[in-house]
Design an enzyme around this catalytic site. Structure first.
Site, short mmCIF file in Angstrom:
data_model
loop_
_atom_site.label_atom_id
_atom_site.label_comp_id
_atom_site.label_asym_id
_atom_site.label_seq_id
_atom_site.Cartn_x
_atom_site.Cartn_y
_atom_site.Cartn_z
N GLU A 282 64.86 23.55 32.20
CA GLU A 282 63.45 23.95 32.09
C GLU A 282 62.57 22.80 31.63
O GLU A 282 61.46 22.62 32.15
CB GLU A 282 63.31 25.13 31.11
CG GLU A 282 63.54 26.47 31.73
CD GLU A 282 63.05 27.63 30.87
OE1 GLU A 282 62.94 28.74 31.42
OE2 GLU A 282 62.78 27.42 29.68
N GLU A 285 61.99 20.50 34.51
CA GLU A 285 61.03 21.07 35.46
C GLU A 285 59.60 21.00 34.89
O GLU A 285 58.65 20.67 35.62
CB GLU A 285 61.41 22.53 35.75
CG GLU A 285 60.58 23.18 36.83
CD GLU A 285 61.04 24.59 37.18
OE1 GLU A 285 60.32 25.25 37.96
OE2 GLU A 285 62.09 25.02 36.67
N LYS A 361 69.60 42.65 30.79
CA LYS A 361 70.66 41.71 31.14
C LYS A 361 71.71 42.37 32.03
O LYS A 361 72.37 41.70 32.84
CB LYS A 361 71.32 41.16 29.87
CG LYS A 361 70.44 40.20 29.09
CD LYS A 361 70.19 38.92 29.87
CE LYS A 361 69.31 37.96 29.10
NZ LYS A 361 68.99 36.75 29.90
N CYS A 507 63.98 38.82 21.65
CA CYS A 507 65.30 39.44 21.87
C CYS A 507 65.82 40.16 20.63
O CYS A 507 66.63 41.08 20.75
CB CYS A 507 66.31 38.39 22.31
SG CYS A 507 65.85 37.51 23.81
#
Length: 578
Positions: A282, A285, A361, A507
């Protein structure tokens, strides 16, 4: 401040108080089923439909629902008069008269609020009987929906429509036929459901539960021909202990690993390794987009509930998310390629099990386009934190007495940056720790980006890198994500990087975590615990993880390489809105 009398005690309430909130404020108790107050995320559900919170108010001819009755000066309230208690018993008995009597087999057994209140009210006989509901179960997806257990509290509807703004669940029909379900009675997998699991987290009965893979995992562990490895997400280690009587936020990493080894897993690895790997891809990118005029803002792509949300609701923005897979999927891809090759194991004989705080998930692991190979899945089975707790208890393991163990190497080595993936703002901060050093060529000495910390549901922070101010947006909850993206679309706000998590606090507040019953302080304690884990690590930047460096040197070549894209990246698809 109105003066009220609760069971002859004198109290000063707030003008905004209802009878219920006033009683709760002063340490009293009134049972409820439909009422839900998640004030920290600005969600309140009070349809006054269950009639379980009825109280007696002096001067009134009839009982009043505590959840919707405002207080007034001089109000005299009796919370447990005989008349109020009998009304509650009748309301609960009527609910039970149209409720399956399968408590011992119900996944919510022991956690069911209807069961708890029936016990409190000493309901052992029920004079009411007659026709009962007979709906089909929806077992199409990661969430199992049993409308026969729906008590029309409408908490799930509130979470789905107001907090997440997904709009899948709503009350349908009237009278005896009234039930909460998707439009046209569609299976959840055919709707815009993101499988975030927040409906499951607030459902008081077994009407909404996760689809369990406990039996399948036990069978895999018993199969001597299979090499079964397990990975555990960062948020699991700060929540699992709650299922065994520990305080929220207790860090139980060593016992978690020890319990999994006792259960028979061949290797116990850390999803944090996958999180460090995710940052490598990431951050690469992000740097390329920033320096070469790529599409900005870039959206982090670790949350599968968020990814499905954007595929349904913002298909015109599908260029925004990073193509990097989530840590769960990256780990699975590496386990069945690099790890299999190094240990001379046929990938088809490796079973990868994930322990996750999240129901989405389960959905993510089943996405066809997510897998690195057409011959097998990256991840075979996903269990929630709650499911793992059930397995530990089923195995007769005394969690408090489990010796602490370390993760297996080399897929168990991780950094502090990986640990904070489990809390809101953590993924963005982890990415910036690496991106900063790669862009500037200088060492980042103060690794904590305090601007990204906090509990607010939407936050925008400015971070200066190489003299350039980067604006970073952070949001949790899909309704807040919608607001942030709409502001980006309209030009009201200009951002470079956005992190979105579907669940409250990230999360740590996932739909598969131990039930927090609306107490956001539980979520805060889990967040604080992850920060402690981060600070306790010697290495706190993903690109400095020696196991990650070795993986690239031996196998992947470099972040963003052709091999990396083959194994660690995916694509997104426009999905139907319904």
């Amino acid at each position: 401040m109105p003066k009220v009398y609760i069971n002859d005690g004198e109290f000063l309430a707030s003008e905004k108080d209802t009878v219920l909130t006033a009683v709760q404020k002063f340490g009293g108790y009134i049972p409820t089923l439909c009422y839900m107050n998640l004030k920290d995320i600005n969600i309140e559900n009070k349809p006054s439909s269950c009639r379980v919170c009825m109280v007696e108010i002096e001067g009134r001819r009839t009982l009043a629902p505590a959840c919707t009755t405002p207080v007034f000066e001089g109000m005299r309230i009796k919370t447990h008069s005989r008349m109020a208690v009998e009304a509650r018993r009748t309301a609960v008995q009527l609910l039970l008269s149209d409720h399956p009597q399968d408590c011992l087999k119900c996944p919510k057994n022991g956690e069911c609020e209807l069961q708890k209140i029936a016990s409190e009210l000493n309901i052992v006989n029920n004079p009411y009987f007659g026709k009962t509901s007979n709906y089909d179960l929806d077992i199409s997806a990661a969430i199992i929906r049993d409308p026969n257990k729906c008590i029309m509290c409408r908490r799930c509807e509130t979470m789905c429509n107001e907090f997440q703004t997904v709009g899948v669940l709503s009350a349908i029909d009237r009278g005896f036929g009234a039930v909460v379900k998707p439009s046209f009675d569609m299976p959840l997998e055919e709707t815009a459901c993101t499988f975030c699991g927040q409906c499951v987290a607030v459902c008081p009965t077994g009407a909404l539960v996760e689809r369990s893979y406990i039996d399948e995992v036990w069978k895999e562990l018993e199969n001597e021909e299979k090499h079964v490895v397990v990975q555990t997400a960062p948020a699991v280690r700060v929540a699992l202990a709650e299922e065994f009587g520990y305080e929220p936020g207790t860090i139980s990493t060593g016992k978690l690993v020890g319990a999994l080894k006792l259960m028979g897993f061949d290797k116990v690895f850390d999803t944090n390794f996958g999180a460090d790997l995710t940052i490598m891809e990431e951050a690469t990118e992000f740097k390329e987009r920033l320096e070469n005029g790529g599409f900005l803002p870039m959206l982090t792509s670790c949350c599968p509930g968020w990814v499905k949300f954007i595929e349904h609701q913002f298909p015109d923005l599908l260029e925004m998310p990073s193509s990097a897979k989530s840590p769960q999927q990256m780990f699975g891809a590496i386990a069945k390629s690099y790890y299999a090759q190094k240990n001379d194991i046929d990938p088809k004989k490796i079973t990868v099990v994930s322990i996750m705080p999240c129901l989405a998930k389960k959905y993510e692991a089943a996405r066809e386009e997510i897998n690195a190979s057409p011959e097998y899945r990256d991840v075979d089975y996903v269990l929630t934190t709650r499911e793992l707790a059930k397995m530990i208890k089923e195995a007769g393991i005394n969690f408090k007495a489990v010796p602490e163990r370390e993760y297996d190497s080399s897929l168990g080595e991780s950094t502090g940056a990986a640990a904070i993936f489990g809390r809101t703002g953590g993924v963005a901060e982890a990415a910036l720790r690496t991106a900063y050093e790669w862009i500037t060529g200088n060492e980042l000495k103060e690794v904590e980006f305090e601007q990204l910390h906090g509990y607010e549901s939407i936050r925008v922070a400015e971070v200066e890198i190489n003299g350039k101010k980067l604006r970073v947006g952070v949001a949790y909850g899909l309704g807040n994500a919608r607001k942030l993206l709409e502001d980006v679309q309209s030009g009201k706000i200009d951002l470079h990087l956005i992190e979105i998590m579907a669940c409250p606090g990230g999360c740590v507040g996932g739909g598969g975590q131990p039930y927090h019953h609306g107490d956001f302080n539980v979520i805060k304690k889990r967040i604080e615990a992850l920060n402690v884990v981060d600070k306790s690590k010697i290495i706190r930047k993903s690109h400095e993880n020696p196991s990650i460096v070795r993986l690239y040197n031996e196998y992947l070549e470099k972040p963003g390489s052709e091999k990396s894209h083959q194994l660690l990246h995916t694509h997104y698809v426009q999905r139907e809105w319904l």
